[in-house]
Design a protein around this motif. Structure first.
Motif, short mmCIF file in Angstrom:
data_model
loop_
_atom_site.label_atom_id
_atom_site.label_comp_id
_atom_site.label_asym_id
_atom_site.label_seq_id
_atom_site.Cartn_x
_atom_site.Cartn_y
_atom_site.Cartn_z
N TRP A 1 0.83 -1.21 0.00
CA TRP A 1 0.00 0.00 0.00
C TRP A 1 0.87 1.25 0.00
O TRP A 1 0.57 2.24 -0.67
N LEU A 2 1.96 1.20 0.77
CA LEU A 2 2.86 2.35 0.82
C LEU A 2 3.45 2.62 -0.57
O LEU A 2 3.50 3.76 -1.03
N ARG A 3 3.86 1.55 -1.24
CA ARG A 3 4.45 1.71 -2.58
C ARG A 3 3.40 2.22 -3.57
O ARG A 3 3.68 3.10 -4.38
N ARG A 4 2.19 1.65 -3.47
CA ARG A 4 1.13 2.11 -4.39
C ARG A 4 0.83 3.59 -4.16
O ARG A 4 0.69 4.37 -5.10
N ALA A 5 0.76 3.97 -2.89
CA ALA A 5 0.45 5.37 -2.57
C ALA A 5 1.58 6.28 -3.05
O ALA A 5 1.34 7.38 -3.56
N ALA A 6 2.84 5.82 -2.93
CA ALA A 6 3.97 6.63 -3.42
C ALA A 6 3.85 6.83 -4.93
O ALA A 6 4.08 7.93 -5.45
N HIS A 7 3.43 5.77 -5.61
CA HIS A 7 3.28 5.84 -7.06
C HIS A 7 2.19 6.86 -7.45
O HIS A 7 2.34 7.64 -8.37
N LEU A 8 1.09 6.86 -6.65
CA LEU A 8 -0.04 7.74 -6.99
C LEU A 8 0.15 9.18 -6.53
O LEU A 8 -0.26 10.12 -7.21
N LEU A 9 0.75 9.35 -5.35
CA LEU A 9 0.78 10.68 -4.74
C LEU A 9 2.06 11.46 -5.03
O LEU A 9 2.16 12.65 -4.73
#
Ligand code: UDP
Ligand code: GLC
Length: 413
Positions: free
Chosen positions: A167-175
């Motif tokens: 989730w942290l990696r996905r959020a980094a990708h999006l934000l």
């Protein structure tokens, strides 16, 4: 950007010296959801109190009832209780499941809190958002993006796969945050992503932690005699900090080292209240009741560090561990684990000894090596002191973070 940002001043070591000259300071919003006073909050307070006020002003956005805000160091900093005591904010990391039943309310709560936060960011006139705790990377990150503000995540956690790593990696990708990582191993969590990451190891106020004789009053307050050998752990009472392993190690040494005492400093978080009892029960079962002194939370850690002969932190996986650099700055040898960011701090065999995590026998052997060879232990303490002064000053952290603000703001986000 209305700010006129100039080059850094020449003296990077001076505490609080001006680093940029601005017509009007840039306003930074710091976001942290914690109630208790952990290393992340100590680090945030020390950073905010060192901001060059001619260049940066600050607002701290926090949870209602946060205990760490009482620090005198930030008495003049604006703060806003933006988060209610919300169940999402108290959820443990390993409860963050990918199951829809948990996911849907979590996403809804994140959006709801982010909207509230966006309104607060607008009211404060924030120009850059700096999130300081895991959950606020998500909530604050979304709020910053909704408010079209540049975003820094100060990442202080090492996440397992079942704790939201993906989730942290996905959020980094999006934000698209700019990540400050407190150690190289923390930075590695973003490997393979386009995320910009700057490693800024934690620092401490070195003048607060210094070698010297322990206070005799403190020794007697804790019931220690002059010839006791004191092992000290300073840490939240939580399973991954390794107290159980340390108790076992002390039990291994108990027969040979009659004067060995263990001082345990720190408290449980409220949702882990039962863990303190479990630890005390284990100490009793191992026959250590007379040897272990439980102090609870203390605000005199520098003094307690001067009292010990050896500092121990047997964490299972430690992202950094401020207490290690505090012990080094006090000239104490450190026994810790080859885990997380610790090998970036402790030079094995020079400033301390590193052992595998969850290995009580190796931990006992390392402690015994230092108990047996006092001169070696003292040399390690001296080497640790010098390493702490070379690498782990909080003034250096404040400089590096402000340099990053300057870079991001001058790029326009
Ligand atoms: N600390 C304290 N009193 C206590 C226990 C801890 O002041 O009773 C401080 C400690 O000196 C350190 C911080 O809390 O500055 C803990 O930071 P660390 O990075 O070691 O651990 P964390 O809890 O953040 O994982
Ligand atoms: C986190 C980490 C700890 C680190 C602290 C300050 O609480 O668990 O290792 O030292 O943040 O950055």
């Amino acid at each position: 950007m209305s700010q006129r940002l100039s080059r850094l001043g020449p003296d990077r070591s001076a505490a609080g010296g001006a680093i940029v000259t601005c017509d009007s300071p840039a306003h930074i919003a710091y976001i942290d959801h914690a109630i208790d006073f952990g290393g992340a909050e100590h680090s945030l307070i020390e950073l905010v109190s060192r901001l060059d006020r001619t260049s940066f002003t600050a607002t701290i956005l926090h949870t209602e009832g946060a205990k760490w805000l009482h620090s005198d160091q930030i008495a003049d900093v604006e703060r806003i209780a933006v988060f209610p005591d919300h169940p999402l904010l108290q959820q443990k990391r390993d409860e963050v499941s990918t199951g829809l039943l948990r996911l849907i309310p979590n996403v809804c709560s994140t959006v709801q809190l982010s909207l509230k936060l966006r309104a607060a960011l607008r009211r404060t006139g924030a120009q850059l958002v700096h999130t300081n705790s895991l959950k606020t990377h998500f909530i604050g990150g979304l709020a910053a993006r909704l408010a079209r503000l540049p975003l820094i995540w100060h990442v202080r956690d090492l996440l397992r796969e079942d704790e939201g790593y993906h989730w942290l990696r996905r959020a980094a990708h999006l934000l698209h945050p700019h990540v400050i990582a407190i150690s190289k191993v923390v930075a590695e969590q973003f490997a393979g992503l386009a995320t910009e990451v700057t490693v800024i190891p934690n620092g401490i106020p070195l003048d607060k932690f210094c070698p010297g004789p322990p206070s005799p009053q403190l020794r007697s307050e804790l019931g220690l005699s002059a010839d006791d050998y004191v092992l000290l752990i300073v840490s939240r009472l939580t399973p991954w900090k390794g107290h159980m392993t340390l108790l076992e190690a002390v039990a291994h040494l108990a027969d040979r080292w009659r004067q060995l005492k263990l001082v345990v400093v720190g408290e449980v978080a409220f949702w882990e209240a039962a863990y303190e009892e479990q630890l005390k029960q284990q100490a009793a079962e191992l026959g250590l009741t007379e040897r272990v002194i439980w102090t609870g939370f203390r605000s005199d850690v520098p003094e307690l560090l001067r009292l010990c002969d050896i500092f121990v932190l047997p964490s299972v996986e430690e992202p950094f561990g401020r207490v290690i650099i505090e012990a080094m700055a006090t000239g104490r040898p450190v026994v810790a684990t080859e885990s997380g960011g610790v090998p970036e701090i402790v030079v094995d065999g020079q400033t301390g000894l590193l052992v595998p995590p969850q290995d009580a026998q190796s931990l006992a052997d390392a402690i015994e090596t230092l108990l047996t060879n006092r001169q070696y232990a003292q040399q390690m303490g001296a080497a640790g002191l010098s390493r702490a002064h070379q690498l782990f000053s909080v003034d250096r952290v404040a400089w590096q973070v402000q340099e990053l603000y300057q870079k991001i703001l001058s790029k326009g986000g």
